[in-house]
Scaffold this motif. Sequence first.
Motif, PDB file in Angstrom:
ATOM      1  N   ASP A  36       0.827  -1.210   0.000  1.00  0.00           N
ATOM      2  CA  ASP A  36       0.000   0.000   0.000  1.00  0.00           C
ATOM      3  C   ASP A  36       0.861   1.260   0.000  1.00  0.00           C
ATOM      4  OD1 ASP A  36      -2.366  -1.423   0.038  1.00  0.00           O
ATOM      5  OD2 ASP A  36      -2.608  -1.302   2.204  1.00  0.00           O
ATOM      6  N   GLY A  37       0.434   2.253  -0.770  1.00  0.00           N
ATOM      7  CA  GLY A  37       1.088   3.557  -0.767  1.00  0.00           C
ATOM      8  C   GLY A  37       2.342   3.661  -1.608  1.00  0.00           C
ATOM      9  N   VAL A  38       2.735   2.581  -2.293  1.00  0.00           N
ATOM     10  CA  VAL A  38       3.971   2.604  -3.079  1.00  0.00           C
ATOM     11  C   VAL A  38       3.746   3.230  -4.453  1.00  0.00           C
ATOM     12  CG1 VAL A  38       5.688   1.152  -4.253  1.00  0.00           C
ATOM     13  CG2 VAL A  38       5.049   0.651  -1.905  1.00  0.00           C
ATOM     14  N   LEU A  39       2.649   2.883  -5.109  1.00  0.00           N
ATOM     15  CA  LEU A  39       2.438   3.315  -6.489  1.00  0.00           C
ATOM     16  C   LEU A  39       1.537   4.538  -6.601  1.00  0.00           C
ATOM     17  CD1 LEU A  39       1.895  -0.124  -8.246  1.00  0.00           C
ATOM     18  CD2 LEU A  39       4.018   1.180  -8.019  1.00  0.00           C
ATOM     19  N   VAL A  40       1.930   5.448  -7.482  1.00  0.00           N
ATOM     20  CA  VAL A  40       1.098   6.601  -7.834  1.00  0.00           C
ATOM     21  C   VAL A  40       1.020   6.650  -9.354  1.00  0.00           C
ATOM     22  CG1 VAL A  40       1.585   7.956  -5.757  1.00  0.00           C
ATOM     23  CG2 VAL A  40       3.082   8.179  -7.732  1.00  0.00           C
ATOM     24  N   ASP A  41      -0.141   7.024  -9.893  1.00  0.00           N
ATOM     25  CA  ASP A  41      -0.322   7.084 -11.344  1.00  0.00           C
ATOM     26  C   ASP A  41       0.647   8.076 -11.980  1.00  0.00           C
ATOM     27  OD1 ASP A  41      -2.340   5.258 -11.060  1.00  0.00           O
ATOM     28  OD2 ASP A  41      -3.959   6.640 -11.560  1.00  0.00           O
ATOM     29  N   SER A  42       1.120   7.711 -13.148  1.00  0.00           N
ATOM     30  CA  SER A  42       2.011   8.552 -13.934  1.00  0.00           C
ATOM     31  C   SER A  42       1.280   8.947 -15.219  1.00  0.00           C
ATOM     32  CB  SER A  42       3.278   7.759 -14.277  1.00  0.00           C
ATOM     33  OG  SER A  42       3.990   8.388 -15.310  1.00  0.00           O
ATOM     34  N   PRO A  43       1.556  10.132 -15.757  1.00  0.00           N
ATOM     35  CA  PRO A  43       0.897  10.554 -16.998  1.00  0.00           C
ATOM     36  C   PRO A  43       1.548   9.992 -18.266  1.00  0.00           C
ATOM     37  CG  PRO A  43       2.299  12.306 -16.206  1.00  0.00           C
ATOM     38  CD  PRO A  43       2.367  11.201 -15.170  1.00  0.00           C
ATOM     39  N   THR A  44       2.596   9.202 -18.137  1.00  0.00           N
ATOM     40  CA  THR A  44       3.310   8.691 -19.306  1.00  0.00           C
ATOM     41  C   THR A  44       2.378   7.866 -20.196  1.00  0.00           C
ATOM     42  OG1 THR A  44       5.390   8.628 -18.086  1.00  0.00           O
ATOM     43  CG2 THR A  44       5.260   7.257 -20.065  1.00  0.00           C
ATOM     44  N   PRO A  45       2.263   8.239 -21.472  1.00  0.00           N
ATOM     45  CA  PRO A  45       1.376   7.502 -22.377  1.00  0.00           C
ATOM     46  C   PRO A  45       2.092   6.346 -23.069  1.00  0.00           C
ATOM     47  CG  PRO A  45       2.165   9.457 -23.484  1.00  0.00           C
ATOM     48  CD  PRO A  45       2.808   9.435 -22.112  1.00  0.00           C
ATOM     49  N   TYR A  46       1.370   5.251 -23.258  1.00  0.00           N
ATOM     50  CA  TYR A  46       1.870   4.145 -24.070  1.00  0.00           C
ATOM     51  C   TYR A  46       0.688   3.251 -24.415  1.00  0.00           C
ATOM     52  CZ  TYR A  46       4.090  -0.070 -25.762  1.00  0.00           C
ATOM     53  OH  TYR A  46       4.438  -1.145 -26.546  1.00  0.00           O
ATOM     54  N   THR A  47       0.649   2.811 -25.667  1.00  0.00           N
ATOM     55  CA  THR A  47      -0.375   1.858 -26.084  1.00  0.00           C
ATOM     56  C   THR A  47       0.306   0.704 -26.795  1.00  0.00           C
ATOM     57  OG1 THR A  47      -2.021   3.604 -26.331  1.00  0.00           O
ATOM     58  CG2 THR A  47      -2.490   1.516 -27.415  1.00  0.00           C
ATOM     59  N   CYS A  48       0.073  -0.489 -26.293  1.00  0.00           N
ATOM     60  CA  CYS A  48       0.595  -1.707 -26.920  1.00  0.00           C
ATOM     61  C   CYS A  48      -0.394  -2.124 -28.008  1.00  0.00           C
ATOM     62  CB  CYS A  48       0.728  -2.807 -25.868  1.00  0.00           C
ATOM     63  SG  CYS A  48       1.134  -4.431 -26.566  1.00  0.00           S
ATOM     64  N   PRO A  49       0.101  -2.526 -29.179  1.00  0.00           N
ATOM     65  CA  PRO A  49      -0.809  -2.886 -30.260  1.00  0.00           C
ATOM     66  C   PRO A  49      -1.756  -4.039 -29.924  1.00  0.00           C
ATOM     67  CG  PRO A  49       1.495  -2.924 -31.018  1.00  0.00           C
ATOM     68  CD  PRO A  49       1.503  -2.594 -29.562  1.00  0.00           C
ATOM     69  N   TRP A  50      -1.353  -4.953 -29.023  1.00  0.00           N
ATOM     70  CA  TRP A  50      -2.240  -6.074 -28.715  1.00  0.00           C
ATOM     71  C   TRP A  50      -2.726  -6.115 -27.265  1.00  0.00           C
ATOM     72  CZ3 TRP A  50      -0.842 -10.070 -25.369  1.00  0.00           C
ATOM     73  CH2 TRP A  50       0.511 -10.165 -25.038  1.00  0.00           C
ATOM     74  N   LYS A  51      -2.040  -5.420 -26.357  1.00  0.00           N
ATOM     75  CA  LYS A  51      -2.495  -5.409 -24.956  1.00  0.00           C
ATOM     76  C   LYS A  51      -3.400  -4.218 -24.660  1.00  0.00           C
ATOM     77  CE  LYS A  51       1.686  -5.926 -23.128  1.00  0.00           C
ATOM     78  NZ  LYS A  51       2.809  -6.344 -23.900  1.00  0.00           N
ATOM     79  N   GLY A  52      -3.182  -3.102 -25.338  1.00  0.00           N
ATOM     80  CA  GLY A  52      -4.027  -1.937 -25.135  1.00  0.00           C
ATOM     81  C   GLY A  52      -3.289  -0.773 -24.496  1.00  0.00           C
ATOM     82  N   GLU A  53      -4.063   0.143 -23.923  1.00  0.00           N
ATOM     83  CA  GLU A  53      -3.505   1.347 -23.320  1.00  0.00           C
ATOM     84  C   GLU A  53      -2.943   1.034 -21.935  1.00  0.00           C
ATOM     85  OE1 GLU A  53      -4.951   5.814 -22.059  1.00  0.00           O
ATOM     86  OE2 GLU A  53      -6.089   4.725 -23.572  1.00  0.00           O
ATOM     87  N   ALA A  54      -1.679   1.367 -21.743  1.00  0.00           N
ATOM     88  CA  ALA A  54      -1.016   1.117 -20.465  1.00  0.00           C
ATOM     89  C   ALA A  54      -1.256   2.268 -19.492  1.00  0.00           C
ATOM     90  CB  ALA A  54       0.485   0.946 -20.672  1.00  0.00           C
ATOM     91  N   GLN A  55      -1.259   1.924 -18.213  1.00  0.00           N
ATOM     92  CA  GLN A  55      -1.243   2.927 -17.149  1.00  0.00           C
ATOM     93  C   GLN A  55       0.103   2.772 -16.462  1.00  0.00           C
ATOM     94  OE1 GLN A  55      -3.418   5.519 -15.735  1.00  0.00           O
ATOM     95  NE2 GLN A  55      -1.364   5.823 -14.952  1.00  0.00           N
ATOM     96  N   TYR A  56       0.927   3.794 -16.572  1.00  0.00           N
ATOM     97  CA  TYR A  56       2.212   3.766 -15.878  1.00  0.00           C
ATOM     98  C   TYR A  56       2.037   4.263 -14.454  1.00  0.00           C
ATOM     99  CZ  TYR A  56       5.353   2.374 -19.577  1.00  0.00           C
ATOM    100  OH  TYR A  56       6.025   1.637 -20.523  1.00  0.00           O
ATOM    101  N   HIS A  57       2.951   3.813 -13.593  1.00  0.00           N
ATOM    102  CA  HIS A  57       2.952   4.216 -12.189  1.00  0.00           C
ATOM    103  C   HIS A  57       4.380   4.539 -11.775  1.00  0.00           C
ATOM    104  CE1 HIS A  57      -1.072   2.427 -11.703  1.00  0.00           C
ATOM    105  NE2 HIS A  57      -0.603   1.479 -12.472  1.00  0.00           N
ATOM    106  N   SER A  58       4.525   5.575 -10.974  1.00  0.00           N
ATOM    107  CA  SER A  58       5.804   5.832 -10.322  1.00  0.00           C
ATOM    108  C   SER A  58       5.732   5.167  -8.954  1.00  0.00           C
ATOM    109  CB  SER A  58       6.044   7.335 -10.189  1.00  0.00           C
ATOM    110  OG  SER A  58       6.204   7.902 -11.477  1.00  0.00           O
ATOM    111  N   ALA A  59       6.886   4.814  -8.417  1.00  0.00           N
ATOM    112  CA  ALA A  59       6.935   4.142  -7.114  1.00  0.00           C
ATOM    113  C   ALA A  59       7.634   5.051  -6.118  1.00  0.00           C
ATOM    114  CB  ALA A  59       7.675   2.815  -7.233  1.00  0.00           C
ATOM    115  N   ILE A  60       7.073   5.148  -4.938  1.00  0.00           N
ATOM    116  CA  ILE A  60       7.668   5.953  -3.876  1.00  0.00           C
ATOM    117  C   ILE A  60       8.221   5.005  -2.813  1.00  0.00           C
ATOM    118  CG2 ILE A  60       7.254   7.721  -2.126  1.00  0.00           C
ATOM    119  CD1 ILE A  60       4.912   8.683  -3.938  1.00  0.00           C
ATOM    120  N   VAL A  61       9.536   5.074  -2.647  1.00  0.00           N
ATOM    121  CA  VAL A  61      10.228   4.231  -1.673  1.00  0.00           C
ATOM    122  C   VAL A  61      11.208   5.095  -0.899  1.00  0.00           C
ATOM    123  CG1 VAL A  61      11.817   2.288  -1.381  1.00  0.00           C
ATOM    124  CG2 VAL A  61       9.994   2.138  -3.067  1.00  0.00           C
ATOM    125  N   GLY A  62      11.098   5.082   0.413  1.00  0.00           N
ATOM    126  CA  GLY A  62      12.016   5.856   1.249  1.00  0.00           C
ATOM    127  C   GLY A  62      11.975   7.341   0.956  1.00  0.00           C
ATOM    128  N   GLY A  63      10.802   7.843   0.563  1.00  0.00           N
ATOM    129  CA  GLY A  63      10.660   9.263   0.272  1.00  0.00           C
ATOM    130  C   GLY A  63      11.115   9.664  -1.111  1.00  0.00           C
TER     131      GLY A  63
END
Length: 103
Positions: A36-63
């Motif tokens: 809990d609390g490690v991942l936050v949404d990122s605005p980075t765009p990416y779409t895989c041709p067969w998997k679809g639109e990705a949601q990237y996340h940044s990770a917060i560790v040790g501040g």
Amino acid sequence: MTMKAVLAGTVIAEADESELISIEGNWYFPLSSVKDGVLVDSPTPYTCPWKGEAQYHSAIVGGETHADAAWGYPNPYPTAFERLGKDISGHIAFDPRQVEVGP
């Protein structure tokens, strides 16, 4: 076997290998296995041709924020189901350049 995702010396996800999905050399962990609390949404765009639109996340560790350390496909294309035979919408993969994944 228990698999772990480790970032900056901290375990950020842990699950049994049977719960993971291997796709193109990446292990996708169940979202429920991420600390809990490690991942936050990122605005980075990416779409895989067969998997679809990705949601990237940044990770917060040790501040510290580790940009785009993880990604998932919350609404995968039907081709992902056809190709994998599994629903990957509840899973997340980690950037191997930042996160060490293994037993």
